[in-house]
Design a protein around this motif. Sequence first.
Motif, PDB file in Angstrom:
ATOM      1  N   HIS A 279       0.824  -1.204   0.000  1.00 29.18           N
ATOM      2  CA  HIS A 279       0.000   0.000   0.000  1.00 29.18           C
ATOM      3  C   HIS A 279       0.861   1.258   0.000  1.00 29.18           C
ATOM      4  N   LEU A 280       1.989   1.177   0.670  1.00 29.08           N
ATOM      5  CA  LEU A 280       2.882   2.317   0.733  1.00 29.08           C
ATOM      6  C   LEU A 280       3.299   2.755  -0.668  1.00 29.08           C
ATOM      7  N   ALA A 281       3.516   1.786  -1.532  1.00 26.18           N
ATOM      8  CA  ALA A 281       3.988   2.082  -2.880  1.00 26.18           C
ATOM      9  C   ALA A 281       2.967   2.892  -3.660  1.00 26.18           C
ATOM     10  N   THR A 282       1.689   2.689  -3.376  1.00 26.45           N
ATOM     11  CA  THR A 282       0.666   3.380  -4.157  1.00 26.45           C
ATOM     12  C   THR A 282       0.102   4.595  -3.426  1.00 26.45           C
ATOM     13  N   ASP A 283      -0.053   4.486  -2.128  1.00 27.27           N
ATOM     14  CA  ASP A 283      -0.735   5.542  -1.395  1.00 27.27           C
ATOM     15  C   ASP A 283       0.202   6.474  -0.646  1.00 27.27           C
ATOM     16  N   GLY A 284       1.478   6.173  -0.645  1.00 30.07           N
ATOM     17  CA  GLY A 284       2.403   7.041   0.057  1.00 30.07           C
ATOM     18  C   GLY A 284       2.316   6.889   1.559  1.00 30.07           C
ATOM     19  N   ALA A 285       2.716   7.940   2.241  1.00 27.39           N
ATOM     20  CA  ALA A 285       2.875   7.855   3.689  1.00 27.39           C
ATOM     21  C   ALA A 285       1.544   7.751   4.423  1.00 27.39           C
ATOM     22  N   ASN A 286       0.459   8.231   3.809  1.00 31.15           N
ATOM     23  CA  ASN A 286      -0.831   8.120   4.499  1.00 31.15           C
ATOM     24  C   ASN A 286      -1.381   6.711   4.336  1.00 31.15           C
ATOM     25  N   LEU A 287      -0.780   5.842   5.109  1.00 31.65           N
ATOM     26  CA  LEU A 287      -1.097   4.417   5.052  1.00 31.65           C
ATOM     27  C   LEU A 287      -2.390   4.148   5.812  1.00 31.65           C
ATOM     28  N   SER A 288      -3.286   3.407   5.185  1.00 31.34           N
ATOM     29  CA  SER A 288      -4.570   3.106   5.813  1.00 31.34           C
ATOM     30  C   SER A 288      -4.552   1.707   6.410  1.00 31.34           C
ATOM     31  N   LEU A 289      -4.703   1.667   7.740  1.00 27.90           N
ATOM     32  CA  LEU A 289      -4.745   0.370   8.407  1.00 27.90           C
ATOM     33  C   LEU A 289      -5.927  -0.459   7.919  1.00 27.90           C
ATOM     34  N   ARG A 290      -7.029   0.208   7.700  1.00 32.57           N
ATOM     35  CA  ARG A 290      -8.225  -0.517   7.274  1.00 32.57           C
ATOM     36  C   ARG A 290      -8.015  -1.153   5.910  1.00 32.57           C
TER      37      ARG A 290
ATOM     38  N   ILE B 119       9.989   1.833   8.539  1.00 29.65           N
ATOM     39  CA  ILE B 119      11.094   2.775   8.372  1.00 29.65           C
ATOM     40  C   ILE B 119      12.405   2.138   8.804  1.00 29.65           C
ATOM     41  N   LEU B 120      12.369   1.509   9.950  1.00 31.11           N
ATOM     42  CA  LEU B 120      13.588   0.889  10.453  1.00 31.11           C
ATOM     43  C   LEU B 120      14.106  -0.175   9.487  1.00 31.11           C
ATOM     44  N   GLU B 121      13.213  -1.013   9.013  1.00 30.40           N
ATOM     45  CA  GLU B 121      13.640  -2.056   8.085  1.00 30.40           C
ATOM     46  C   GLU B 121      14.143  -1.459   6.779  1.00 30.40           C
ATOM     47  N   ALA B 122      13.555  -0.332   6.383  1.00 29.50           N
ATOM     48  CA  ALA B 122      14.017   0.316   5.152  1.00 29.50           C
ATOM     49  C   ALA B 122      15.434   0.847   5.342  1.00 29.50           C
TER      50      ALA B 122
ATOM     51  N   GLU C 205       9.475   3.844   0.096  1.00 28.02           N
ATOM     52  CA  GLU C 205      10.250   3.711   1.324  1.00 28.02           C
ATOM     53  C   GLU C 205      11.326   4.792   1.400  1.00 28.02           C
ATOM     54  N   TYR C 206      11.924   5.116   0.270  1.00 28.57           N
ATOM     55  CA  TYR C 206      12.907   6.191   0.281  1.00 28.57           C
ATOM     56  C   TYR C 206      12.254   7.502   0.720  1.00 28.57           C
ATOM     57  N   ALA C 207      11.073   7.760   0.188  1.00 31.79           N
ATOM     58  CA  ALA C 207      10.366   8.988   0.571  1.00 31.79           C
ATOM     59  C   ALA C 207      10.069   8.985   2.062  1.00 31.79           C
ATOM     60  N   LEU C 208       9.790   7.812   2.593  1.00 30.67           N
ATOM     61  CA  LEU C 208       9.528   7.700   4.020  1.00 30.67           C
ATOM     62  C   LEU C 208      10.778   8.076   4.816  1.00 30.67           C
TER      63      LEU C 208
ATOM     64  N   PRO D 130       9.319  14.990   7.029  1.00 31.31           N
ATOM     65  CA  PRO D 130       8.966  14.189   8.193  1.00 31.31           C
ATOM     66  C   PRO D 130       7.473  14.249   8.467  1.00 31.31           C
ATOM     67  N   VAL D 131       6.905  13.137   8.931  1.00 33.40           N
ATOM     68  CA  VAL D 131       5.497  13.115   9.304  1.00 33.40           C
ATOM     69  C   VAL D 131       5.320  14.009  10.524  1.00 33.40           C
TER      70      VAL D 131
END
Lengths: 230, 230
Positions: B25-36, B64-67, B108-111, B116-117
């Motif tokens: 989801h991160l790849a398509t929706d960016g940082a605003n990740l939806s848990l639902r 982020i850490l894993e990235a 992930e790079y953008a993250l 910063p969030v």
Amino acid sequence: MAANSLRARVRAEMIDEIKAAARRHLATDGANLSLRAVARDLGMASSAIYRYFPSRDDLLTTLILEAYVALGDAVEAADAAVDRDDLRGRWFASCRAARAWALANPAEYALLYGSPVPGYTAPDDTVEPAARPPMTLIGIARDGLATGQLTPPPADDLPQPVRDDLADVAASLAPGMPVALLARGMAGWTQLFGLISFELFGRIKGALPHRDDYFDHQIALMADLVGLPR
Amino acid sequence: MAANSLRARVRAEMIDEIKAAARRHLATDGANLSLRAVARDLGMASSAIYRYFPSRDDLLTTLILEAYVALGDAVEAADAAVDRDDLRGRWFASCRAARAWALANPAEYALLYGSPVPGYTAPDDTVEPAARPPMTLIGIARDGLATGQLTPPPADDLPQPVRDDLADVAASLAPGMPVALLARGMAGWTQLFGLISFELFGRIKGALPHRDDYFDHQIALMADLVGLPR
DNA sequence: CCAATTCGAGAGCAGTGCTCTTGACAGGTC
DNA sequence: GACCTGTCAAGAGCACTGCTCTCGAATTGG
């Protein structure tokens, strides 16, 4: 409707107030700007905002555009305030102005140069004002070339494809600019952006307390790379 | 409970599946990740996610850490694959690896390096893995110094405050490193980050079709600045 | 003065993160 | 086998979001 009718004036003021409130929220909440929050700030219903901006993205776009213009103005004004022959002084003034603006408006800077908003695509209106800061830097190099203060670096190391690409860019943006010099000018712009982003996004930690001096030194390195005389 | 009990294994798999779906989801929706949305992908209720991650921010932090670790691994592996004495080869390999990873994992790079969030603050666990790519570059310069292939640049231009700050950094991260060389190494890292960000965040437009060659040339400029022999 | 336009407010829809409660299941113990 | 205990998924619900629509009020131009 007359352009100066009461309605038109009130409307213009309302738009300004909305933008001001939005900028205020931007500073604290970042890019996830809440229309309802700015509506609350202004004491109006959230739906009323849509009388002035068709969507949240549209409001963001307006803020982005104005931010580009403000940054471009700041950089160009700083450059213009220095003696035209003082290339290094102009370089420092321009870079410092960009950093100062970013530090004064961190949220807006993040909006311009941070990660792009997923669904959002920048309209074409932004590319011209966005190009003003780098064009200012390149203009300094061009002036140096014209007055003979600056000798263009050799283009030997440039691979042919890059040379061709840069020649195209030079032809449309900076006629007569040697490609190797253009490449170094772009390196300076990239460095400037990287420096500001690192400082602003907290990547530099507290390791370097004297940030102003560090910034100046890094900028000086790039001035040397471009070939600006000391 | 035994570490390898059925429950523990199922739980570990579940965590992996959640992270995988979140990355998707991160790849398509960016940082605003939806848990639902993630929960929907996995065919489970949104509330069930909270059995595995205490909050959305926590899930993001893990990603982020894993990235950071993945990027650090990629850069260090690329550096390690080159003959230790080939400084320039190592420099290019490291920088190219960073860019390749960023292009392969743009979200992930953008993250990691985007804006910063707002509410989010990076935990301390991230500063060590985040420092690995720049440390790799600085390590190349150090090795060159040790083998005599590289002569440290003069520190004359360095203002005293910067010299002191850099000396502190060198003392804790790269003992024996001349401050002027450290500054240039950091300039290289800043440039690398700026280059990747410009390319990824679309600031470079379509003006430079041969991006690989352009990247290589700009990296070469910084290799020269650091003093890596050709 | 009146019709047309503009505006603000409210209700409502679909979506979000998150919490709490409820009921089902597996693990180990007697 | 029976029984407790810890774990889990699901559902309802809260407060929030962007956005649309409708309705009444205000202002404008003719």
